[in-house]
Design an enzyme around this catalytic site. Structure first.
Site, PDB file in Angstrom:
ATOM      1  N   PHE A  20       0.827  -1.220   0.000  1.00  0.00           N
ATOM      2  CA  PHE A  20       0.000   0.000   0.000  1.00  0.00           C
ATOM      3  C   PHE A  20       0.862   1.271   0.000  1.00  0.00           C
ATOM      4  O   PHE A  20       0.855   2.050  -0.968  1.00  0.00           O
ATOM      5  CB  PHE A  20      -0.932  -0.073   1.222  1.00  0.00           C
ATOM      6  N   THR A 131       6.418   2.659  12.696  1.00  0.00           N
ATOM      7  CA  THR A 131       5.038   2.995  13.049  1.00  0.00           C
ATOM      8  C   THR A 131       4.944   3.630  14.436  1.00  0.00           C
ATOM      9  O   THR A 131       5.765   3.323  15.321  1.00  0.00           O
ATOM     10  CB  THR A 131       4.181   1.702  13.005  1.00  0.00           C
ATOM     11  N   ASP A 132       3.898   4.448  14.617  1.00  0.00           N
ATOM     12  CA  ASP A 132       3.660   5.023  15.955  1.00  0.00           C
ATOM     13  C   ASP A 132       3.291   3.944  16.971  1.00  0.00           C
ATOM     14  O   ASP A 132       3.307   4.192  18.181  1.00  0.00           O
ATOM     15  CB  ASP A 132       2.578   6.118  15.889  1.00  0.00           C
ATOM     16  N   GLU A 133       2.953   2.737  16.483  1.00  0.00           N
ATOM     17  CA  GLU A 133       2.534   1.680  17.408  1.00  0.00           C
ATOM     18  C   GLU A 133       3.666   1.206  18.305  1.00  0.00           C
ATOM     19  O   GLU A 133       3.422   0.542  19.324  1.00  0.00           O
ATOM     20  CB  GLU A 133       1.977   0.479  16.644  1.00  0.00           C
ATOM     21  N   TYR A 155       3.057  -7.448  16.290  1.00  0.00           N
ATOM     22  CA  TYR A 155       3.435  -6.622  15.135  1.00  0.00           C
ATOM     23  C   TYR A 155       4.287  -5.448  15.596  1.00  0.00           C
ATOM     24  O   TYR A 155       5.390  -5.212  15.059  1.00  0.00           O
ATOM     25  CB  TYR A 155       2.172  -6.119  14.403  1.00  0.00           C
ATOM     26  N   LYS A 159       8.273  -4.516  14.820  1.00  0.00           N
ATOM     27  CA  LYS A 159       8.704  -3.256  14.188  1.00  0.00           C
ATOM     28  C   LYS A 159       9.718  -2.535  15.087  1.00  0.00           C
ATOM     29  O   LYS A 159      10.713  -1.981  14.602  1.00  0.00           O
ATOM     30  CB  LYS A 159       7.502  -2.355  13.914  1.00  0.00           C
ATOM     31  N   PRO A 279      -7.669  -8.658  21.382  1.00  0.00           N
ATOM     32  CA  PRO A 279      -6.908  -8.812  22.636  1.00  0.00           C
ATOM     33  C   PRO A 279      -5.816  -7.745  22.754  1.00  0.00           C
ATOM     34  O   PRO A 279      -5.092  -7.484  21.786  1.00  0.00           O
ATOM     35  CB  PRO A 279      -6.267 -10.204  22.510  1.00  0.00           C
TER      36      PRO A 279
HETATM   37  P1  NAD Z   1       1.394  -3.735   3.177  1.00  0.00           P
HETATM   38  O1  NAD Z   1       1.096  -4.975   3.951  1.00  0.00           O
HETATM   39  O2  NAD Z   1       0.364  -3.143   2.283  1.00  0.00           O
HETATM   40  O3  NAD Z   1       2.707  -3.967   2.278  1.00  0.00           O
HETATM   41  C1  NAD Z   1       3.794  -4.714   2.702  1.00  0.00           C
HETATM   42  C2  NAD Z   1       4.604  -5.084   1.460  1.00  0.00           C
HETATM   43  O4  NAD Z   1       5.794  -5.760   1.888  1.00  0.00           O
HETATM   44  C3  NAD Z   1       3.880  -6.027   0.499  1.00  0.00           C
HETATM   45  O5  NAD Z   1       4.054  -5.606  -0.835  1.00  0.00           O
HETATM   46  C4  NAD Z   1       4.565  -7.364   0.735  1.00  0.00           C
HETATM   47  O6  NAD Z   1       4.539  -8.230  -0.394  1.00  0.00           O
HETATM   48  C5  NAD Z   1       5.966  -6.919   1.071  1.00  0.00           C
HETATM   49  N1  NAD Z   1       6.727  -7.908   1.858  1.00  0.00           N
HETATM   50  C6  NAD Z   1       6.316  -8.549   2.982  1.00  0.00           C
HETATM   51  N2  NAD Z   1       7.297  -9.373   3.411  1.00  0.00           N
HETATM   52  C7  NAD Z   1       8.349  -9.207   2.558  1.00  0.00           C
HETATM   53  C8  NAD Z   1       9.651  -9.764   2.497  1.00  0.00           C
HETATM   54  N3  NAD Z   1      10.077 -10.663   3.405  1.00  0.00           N
HETATM   55  N4  NAD Z   1      10.476  -9.375   1.498  1.00  0.00           N
HETATM   56  C9  NAD Z   1      10.048  -8.479   0.545  1.00  0.00           C
HETATM   57  N5  NAD Z   1       8.824  -7.929   0.569  1.00  0.00           N
HETATM   58  C10 NAD Z   1       7.983  -8.287   1.563  1.00  0.00           C
HETATM   59  O7  NAD Z   1       1.877  -2.679   4.262  1.00  0.00           O
HETATM   60  P2  NAD Z   1       1.754  -1.089   4.287  1.00  0.00           P
HETATM   61  O8  NAD Z   1       0.516  -0.718   4.994  1.00  0.00           O
HETATM   62  O9  NAD Z   1       2.039  -0.554   2.945  1.00  0.00           O
HETATM   63  O10 NAD Z   1       2.968  -0.741   5.255  1.00  0.00           O
HETATM   64  C11 NAD Z   1       4.271  -0.480   4.713  1.00  0.00           C
HETATM   65  C12 NAD Z   1       5.205  -0.177   5.861  1.00  0.00           C
HETATM   66  O11 NAD Z   1       4.733   0.974   6.569  1.00  0.00           O
HETATM   67  C13 NAD Z   1       5.328  -1.291   6.888  1.00  0.00           C
HETATM   68  O12 NAD Z   1       6.678  -1.389   7.261  1.00  0.00           O
HETATM   69  C14 NAD Z   1       4.467  -0.827   8.047  1.00  0.00           C
HETATM   70  O13 NAD Z   1       4.969  -1.325   9.259  1.00  0.00           O
HETATM   71  C15 NAD Z   1       4.628   0.674   7.953  1.00  0.00           C
HETATM   72  N6  NAD Z   1       3.504   1.487   8.444  1.00  0.00           N
HETATM   73  C16 NAD Z   1       2.232   1.235   8.022  1.00  0.00           C
HETATM   74  C17 NAD Z   1       1.184   2.035   8.474  1.00  0.00           C
HETATM   75  C18 NAD Z   1      -0.250   1.810   8.025  1.00  0.00           C
HETATM   76  O14 NAD Z   1      -1.163   2.432   8.586  1.00  0.00           O
HETATM   77  N7  NAD Z   1      -0.498   0.998   7.025  1.00  0.00           N
HETATM   78  C19 NAD Z   1       1.434   3.095   9.373  1.00  0.00           C
HETATM   79  C20 NAD Z   1       2.769   3.317   9.777  1.00  0.00           C
HETATM   80  C21 NAD Z   1       3.779   2.505   9.299  1.00  0.00           C
HETATM   81  P1  TYD Z   2      -6.173  -1.471  11.905  1.00  0.00           P
HETATM   82  O1  TYD Z   2      -6.592  -0.943  10.573  1.00  0.00           O
HETATM   83  O2  TYD Z   2      -5.992  -2.942  12.069  1.00  0.00           O
HETATM   84  O3  TYD Z   2      -4.852  -0.677  12.302  1.00  0.00           O
HETATM   85  P2  TYD Z   2      -4.028  -0.662  13.713  1.00  0.00           P
HETATM   86  O4  TYD Z   2      -4.486  -1.763  14.575  1.00  0.00           O
HETATM   87  O5  TYD Z   2      -2.657  -0.887  13.199  1.00  0.00           O
HETATM   88  O6  TYD Z   2      -4.267   0.696  14.290  1.00  0.00           O
HETATM   89  O7  TYD Z   2      -7.231  -0.983  12.994  1.00  0.00           O
HETATM   90  C1  TYD Z   2      -7.485   0.400  13.204  1.00  0.00           C
HETATM   91  C2  TYD Z   2      -8.487   0.509  14.341  1.00  0.00           C
HETATM   92  O8  TYD Z   2      -9.725  -0.098  13.934  1.00  0.00           O
HETATM   93  C3  TYD Z   2      -8.040  -0.247  15.591  1.00  0.00           C
HETATM   94  O9  TYD Z   2      -8.455   0.480  16.745  1.00  0.00           O
HETATM   95  C4  TYD Z   2      -8.801  -1.552  15.506  1.00  0.00           C
HETATM   96  C5  TYD Z   2     -10.092  -1.163  14.809  1.00  0.00           C
HETATM   97  N1  TYD Z   2     -10.689  -2.247  13.969  1.00  0.00           N
HETATM   98  C6  TYD Z   2     -12.032  -2.591  14.137  1.00  0.00           C
HETATM   99  O10 TYD Z   2     -12.759  -2.022  14.983  1.00  0.00           O
HETATM  100  N2  TYD Z   2     -12.546  -3.586  13.345  1.00  0.00           N
HETATM  101  C7  TYD Z   2     -11.794  -4.227  12.426  1.00  0.00           C
HETATM  102  O11 TYD Z   2     -12.327  -5.153  11.731  1.00  0.00           O
HETATM  103  C8  TYD Z   2     -10.424  -3.860  12.246  1.00  0.00           C
HETATM  104  C9  TYD Z   2      -9.546  -4.538  11.236  1.00  0.00           C
HETATM  105  C10 TYD Z   2      -9.913  -2.854  13.044  1.00  0.00           C
END
Ligand code: NAD
Ligand code: TYD
Length: 343
Positions: A20, A131-133, A155, A159, A279
């Site tokens: 993404f 991530t902020d997590e 997760y 990270k 959980p």
């Molecule tokens: P995503 O799950 O959409 O994409 C992850 C990508 O990594 C995929 O294309 C997958 O094929 C690839 N991948 C997984 N394992 C791999 C490996 N071993 N080698 C090569 N490629 C591999 O995730 P995203 O939401 O785009 O997140 C991208 C990054 O940003 C992550 O590191 C995540 O921790 C971080 N992040 C995400 C969010 C969010 O809200 N989505 C927020 C803050 C940080």
């Molecule tokens: P998520 O998109 O899984 O991101 P993160 O846990 O990394 O913040 O979830 C965002 C928020 O939405 C989180 O508080 C959990 C809640 N959530 C639901 O209430 N229902 C759902 O089906 C999912 C996936 C998340």
């Protein structure tokens, strides 16, 4: 904090570039820097999707199908690159609660391979997208970069481990590592396991929205292109060895997010179904982004516009998400949500 002189870069390795945020970053780099060549290395796990890169012109872009934990593959993909930006990760909290082995393999061991190879090849920058997590939950206020990390789900723990390794390479070997800690990101091409695309696509189909617990957990929402511009600024102007928080400035309770998207889709509130809580569900994430703002970044996308745009994108791009929901995601959805929604 001194402002670094902006680095010019010609070839950038984007690991996880078929996911993404990674794919949005690839599009961002190619449209912003006409001289840059981007190499994507991606394992194409369930969330990696070549469709995410369909719009990308092949002239200045190459794709390697491989694993960041495979050192030979990383070594060859990295050749000639100035920098690596790592997005590759197992990224979903609920999946990490079912089993953390894949999270450790990619988010920790894989990151270690990237760091080893970047050191051998003398890369000028290694940016680990985190991530902020990693801070854990906070009741009031917002975490600053120097606050301690206290991840509370597998997760987030994986990270945090990847980041800490990166900082250890900076201190031990002088590898120019930077870390960004972004908040919950939203926009087009997000795999529909995450709450926003799950709820939007379910609402389009008039299927229930499974809202965990009391629905009052809070997240800060960051539009994907704002996340990309922040990462790019840190890559070019951040100081090696430093961590940068990235916040969208849009704190919302999950229930409010659900109401917004239902309104945009003219769908009934009765679709919201409260289900058993996740959980260890972190109540609230919040980070202070003053440090990156001092570098000159601020988020551009207003929440209402970003949400409207995102909802419209999912409405207009069923070709993208319907094959995911009918394909690889269906088994997970039925196994995971079946028992929750039947109660
Ligand atoms: P995503 O799950 O959409 O994409 C992850 C990508 O990594 C995929 O294309 C997958 O094929 C690839 N991948 C997984 N394992 C791999 C490996 N071993 N080698 C090569 N490629 C591999 O995730 P995203 O939401 O785009 O997140 C991208 C990054 O940003 C992550 O590191 C995540 O921790 C971080 N992040 C995400 C969010 C969010 O809200 N989505 C927020 C803050 C940080
Ligand atoms: P998520 O998109 O899984 O991101 P993160 O846990 O990394 O913040 O979830 C965002 C928020 O939405 C989180 O508080 C959990 C809640 N959530 C639901 O209430 N229902 C759902 O089906 C999912 C996936 C998340």
């Amino acid at each position: 904090m001194p402002m670094q002189k902006e680095l010019a870069m010609k070839r950038i390795l984007v690991t996880g570039g078929a996911g993404f945020i990674g794919s949005a970053f690839v599009r961002f780099l190619l449209r912003t820097y006409p001289e840059v060549h981007v190499v994507v290395l991606d394992k194409l796990t369930y969330s990696g999707n070549p469709d995410n890169l369909k719009e990308v012109c092949p002239d200045r872009y190459s794709f390697v199908h491989g694993d960041i934990a495979d050192s030979l593959c990383v070594a060859s993909s990295m050749q000639g690159c100035d920098a690596v930006v790592n997005f590759a990760a197992e990224s979903h909290v609920d999946r990490s609660l079912e089993g953390a082995a894949d999270f450790i393999n990619t988010n920790v061991a894989g990151v270690n391979v990237l760091l080893e190879q970047a050191l051998l090849q003398n890369l000028r920058r290694v940016l680990l997208v985190s991530t902020d997590e990693v801070y854990g939950s906070i009741e009031t206020g917002a975490f600053k970069e120097e606050d301690s990390v206290k991840p509370r789900n597998p997760y987030a723990a994986s990270k945090a481990a990847g980041e800490l390794l990166g900082m250890a390479y900076f201190h031990s070997h002088g590898l120019p590592v930077l870390v960004t800690r972004g908040s919950n990101t939203y926009g087009p091409y997000q795999y529909p396991e995450k709450v926003l695309p799950l709820f939007i696509t379910n609402a389009i189909d008039r299927s229930p929205l499974p809202l965990y617990g009391d629905g009052r957990n809070m997240r800060d929402w960051l539009y994907v292109d704002d996340h990309c511009s922040a990462i790019d600024l840190v890559l070019r102007s951040g100081e090696p060895g430093q961590v940068y928080n990235i916040a969208g400035g849009n704190e919302r309770e999950n229930i409010a997010v659900a109401h917004t998207l239902l309104e945009l889709l003219h769908a009934p509130e009765s679709l919201i179904q409260y289900v058993k809580d996740r959980p260890g569900h972190d109540r609230r994430y919040a980070v202070d982004a003053a440090k990156i703002r001092a570098l000159g970044w601020s988020p551009r996308m207003p929440w209402a516009v970003g949400m409207a745009h995102t909802v419209t994108w999912y409405r207009e791009n069923e070709w993208w998400w319907r094959k995911i929901k009918d394909g690889s995601f269906r088994e997970y959805y039925e196994r995971f949500y079946g028992p929750l929604l039947s109660k």
